[in-house]
Design a protein around this motif. Structure first.
Motif, PDB file in Angstrom:
ATOM      1  N   ASP A  38       0.823  -1.175  -0.230  1.00 46.08           N
ATOM      2  CA  ASP A  38      -0.145   0.340  -0.035  1.00 46.08           C
ATOM      3  C   ASP A  38       0.482   1.136   0.337  1.00 46.08           C
ATOM      4  O   ASP A  38       0.405   2.726  -0.671  1.00 46.08           O
ATOM      5  N   ASN A  41       1.954   1.221  -4.207  1.00 42.62           N
ATOM      6  CA  ASN A  41       1.424   1.515  -4.998  1.00 42.62           C
ATOM      7  C   ASN A  41       0.989   3.300  -5.642  1.00 42.62           C
ATOM      8  O   ASN A  41       0.517   2.842  -7.144  1.00 42.62           O
ATOM      9  N   THR A  98      -6.326   0.463   7.852  1.00 42.64           N
ATOM     10  CA  THR A  98      -5.899   0.281   6.352  1.00 42.64           C
ATOM     11  C   THR A  98      -6.213  -0.442   5.146  1.00 42.64           C
ATOM     12  O   THR A  98      -6.164   0.031   3.928  1.00 42.64           O
ATOM     13  N   SER A 102      -8.606   1.196   1.905  1.00 41.60           N
ATOM     14  CA  SER A 102      -7.953   0.406   1.062  1.00 41.60           C
ATOM     15  C   SER A 102      -9.041   0.632   0.012  1.00 41.60           C
ATOM     16  O   SER A 102      -9.381   1.002  -1.179  1.00 41.60           O
ATOM     17  N   THR A 105     -11.006   3.815  -1.537  1.00 45.79           N
ATOM     18  CA  THR A 105     -10.530   3.958  -2.384  1.00 45.79           C
ATOM     19  C   THR A 105     -10.269   3.903  -3.112  1.00 45.79           C
ATOM     20  O   THR A 105     -10.534   4.525  -4.726  1.00 45.79           O
ATOM     21  N   ALA A 106     -11.111   2.856  -3.684  1.00 45.92           N
ATOM     22  CA  ALA A 106     -10.753   1.715  -5.277  1.00 45.92           C
ATOM     23  C   ALA A 106     -12.110   2.196  -5.820  1.00 45.92           C
ATOM     24  O   ALA A 106     -13.076   2.421  -6.549  1.00 45.92           O
ATOM     25  N   ARG A 119      -6.147   8.484   0.758  1.00 48.55           N
ATOM     26  CA  ARG A 119      -5.216   8.068   1.481  1.00 48.55           C
ATOM     27  C   ARG A 119      -4.477   8.244   2.481  1.00 48.55           C
ATOM     28  O   ARG A 119      -3.449   7.842   3.332  1.00 48.55           O
ATOM     29  N   THR A 122      -6.471   6.391   5.040  1.00 51.46           N
ATOM     30  CA  THR A 122      -5.716   4.503   5.298  1.00 51.46           C
ATOM     31  C   THR A 122      -3.799   5.192   5.435  1.00 51.46           C
ATOM     32  O   THR A 122      -3.501   4.092   6.161  1.00 51.46           O
ATOM     33  N   GLN A 179      -7.411   1.390 -10.082  1.00 47.52           N
ATOM     34  CA  GLN A 179      -8.506   0.557  -8.678  1.00 47.52           C
ATOM     35  C   GLN A 179      -8.502  -0.587  -8.626  1.00 47.52           C
ATOM     36  O   GLN A 179      -8.518  -0.699  -7.485  1.00 47.52           O
ATOM     37  N   TYR A 182      -6.160  -1.265  -5.589  1.00 47.92           N
ATOM     38  CA  TYR A 182      -6.737  -0.690  -4.075  1.00 47.92           C
ATOM     39  C   TYR A 182      -8.076  -2.150  -3.567  1.00 47.92           C
ATOM     40  O   TYR A 182      -8.048  -2.448  -2.861  1.00 47.92           O
ATOM     41  N   GLY A 185      -5.062  -4.559  -2.698  1.00 49.79           N
ATOM     42  CA  GLY A 185      -4.752  -4.235  -1.050  1.00 49.79           C
ATOM     43  C   GLY A 185      -5.567  -3.973  -0.461  1.00 49.79           C
ATOM     44  O   GLY A 185      -5.053  -4.739   0.732  1.00 49.79           O
ATOM     45  N   SER A 186      -7.231  -4.680  -0.480  1.00 47.25           N
ATOM     46  CA  SER A 186      -8.106  -4.303   0.726  1.00 47.25           C
ATOM     47  C   SER A 186      -8.214  -6.890   0.819  1.00 47.25           C
ATOM     48  O   SER A 186      -8.798  -6.407   1.822  1.00 47.25           O
TER      49      SER A 186
END
Length: 454
Positions: A38, A41, A98, A102, A105-106, A119, A122, A179, A182, A185-186
């Protein structure tokens, strides 16, 4: 003298690496994998949004740095929280934050402003994961392999995460857009149940809070062959609770050490994040393909673990962390300077790899050195402050890198600035010493770091 009592620090320091050590190392490696992923990226987002969002180079630098603002805040405050409520609860809370942001964000980052806000939020969680994982694993690491164990358990995950960001950038984002970075990332949500089930409290923190039953239970898992010994004996108390505020790090015993570490971390992370944020774009400008340009970022992360492992091994063997950290930073400065003056493909590859090996690899060992240099009661605060102040440099690195590129029409002046920063880090770390006016007890921590006795 104390044969009928348990010295927790000696028990941890002299333990063999067992199944529970390995399991905890894997959990922390996976935890820091998502941190590293994270953290790096956003560098791969720039390619997709700079044109549609109409970003200048400075704004693109802010886009990379925005999460680091939250990281700075999280790293600055989490240490005091972890020194009060525990390592376990604080780490799990950091990963929850986090994971949630994440995913958001997407879903919800549709503009430069909304992306940066999400961000920052996060980053509040990211600011917990790396410094507190470093603190946690240093409180469990057997003394003889302290740096190597911490590197396998923390630095490996972080480096793999940074490399994974590059791979996702190359293979996933062409199909999903930025996207996809993220959404991947999730997936940290899958790790959360395992942390809830298997991550114990730090035994040194439990000792500090006089939770003797908890201490004995954790020791019995780490050293099952001595479980009967622990049941029958009381615990020696060698750690006294002291102030856990950041101001305690500037008290006479630690003032010079803290200032030197903070300065080193600031300059090192200025260079690391300036390079990591701009290397993919810089390599595209030098004629590298889209996939190759993103792969340069992954190369830095892969080599960083190798560099940290070699440096950590040398530190464990020689007991001279400042010397090796100085050499690693200076080697990175030479590599970055060569990158500024030579633009051939082979030089790009070799110097990028060397920069990751030396500068990011050295930062891993600096994190361990920081955790090993303070008492249990202030260790989490110290590790948090080191990375919080370092993140000031990390925030400035991508922004100043973008400003220099815009001002001079290319990336060479930016690379020279990064080389100067790495040289400054090499000099500053040499001053990272405790005060000679204090008397130390080397038995007071698991890693052989000295405890202060007035």
């Amino acid at each position: 003298m104390h044969a009928d009592r348990i010295d927790v620090h000696d028990e941890l320091a002299n333990a063999k690496i067992g199944r529970v050590h390995v399991r905890l190392g894997i959990l922390l490696a996976l935890l820091t994998l998502f941190d590293g992923y994270d953290t790096f990226n956003p560098a791969y987002v720039i390619h997709y949004v700079r044109g549609p969002w109409g970003l200048s180079l400075q704004q693109a630098g802010i886009l990379v740095s925005s999460g680091l603002v939250g990281f700075l805040c999280g790293a600055a405050i989490h240490g005091a929280i972890a020194d009060r409520v525990g390592r376990r609860a604080t780490l799990i809370a950091g990963l929850w934050i986090t994971t949630v942001f994440s995913a958001l964000t997407a879903v919800a980052a549709h503009s430069f402003g909304s992306f940066c806000i999400l961000r920052v939020l996060t980053g509040l969680g990211l600011g917990v994961l790396l410094p507190l994982s470093t603190t946690y694993i240093n409180e469990l690491a057997p003394r003889r392999v302290a740096n190597r164990f911490a590197l396998w358990g923390v630095a490996l995950g972080w480096a793999m995460g940074g490399a994974a960001a590059g791979l996702v950038g190359v293979f996933v984002t062409p199909r999903t857009g930025w996207q996809g970075l993220y959404w991947v990332g999730s997936l940290s949500v899958l790790l959360l149940p395992f942390l809830h089930l298997y991550l114990p409290e730090s035994p040194q923190f439990a000792l500090l809070r006089r939770n003797d039953d908890t201490v004995k239970a954790i020791l019995a898992k780490l050293r099952p062959e001595r479980a009967g010994y622990y049941r029958e004996r009381s615990i020696i108390r060698t750690t006294v609770a002291v102030r856990t505020s950041a101001l305690a790090l500037l008290a006479v015993p630690y003032r010079r050490l803290s200032i030197a570490i903070w300065s080193t971390s600031f300059l090192s992370l200025f260079c690391i994040f300036g390079l990591s944020g701009w290397i993919p774009s810089l390599m595209q400008e030098r004629g590298e393909t889209f996939a190759a340009s993103f792969a340069f970022g992954a190369l830095m992360q892969v080599m960083s673990f190798a560099g940290g492992l070699v440096c950590g091994h040398l530190v464990d063997r020689t007991g001279r962390p400042r010397v090796w950290l100085c050499l690693w930073s200076f080697g990175g400065a030479v590599a970055v300077l060569a990158l500024a003056f030579f633009h051939q493909h082979d030089v790009n590859v070799i110097c990028t790899a060397a920069a990751g090996f030396c500068i990011i690899g050295g930062q891993f060992v600096l994190n361990n050195f920081t955790a090993a240099s303070y008492e249990t009661s202030t260790r989490a605060t110290a590790a948090g402050m080191e990375l919080a102040i370092g993140r000031l440099g990390a925030i400035l690195g991508p922004f100043i890198g973008g400003a220099l590129q815009q001002a001079f029409g290319g990336g060479d002046f930016m690379l020279v600035a990064m080389a100067i920063a790495a040289t400054g880090a090499a000099i500053c770390v040499l001053f990272a010493r405790k005060s000679k006016l204090c008397r130390f007890d080397p038995s007071a921590t698991t890693d052989g770091s000295a405890a202060v006795h007035g």
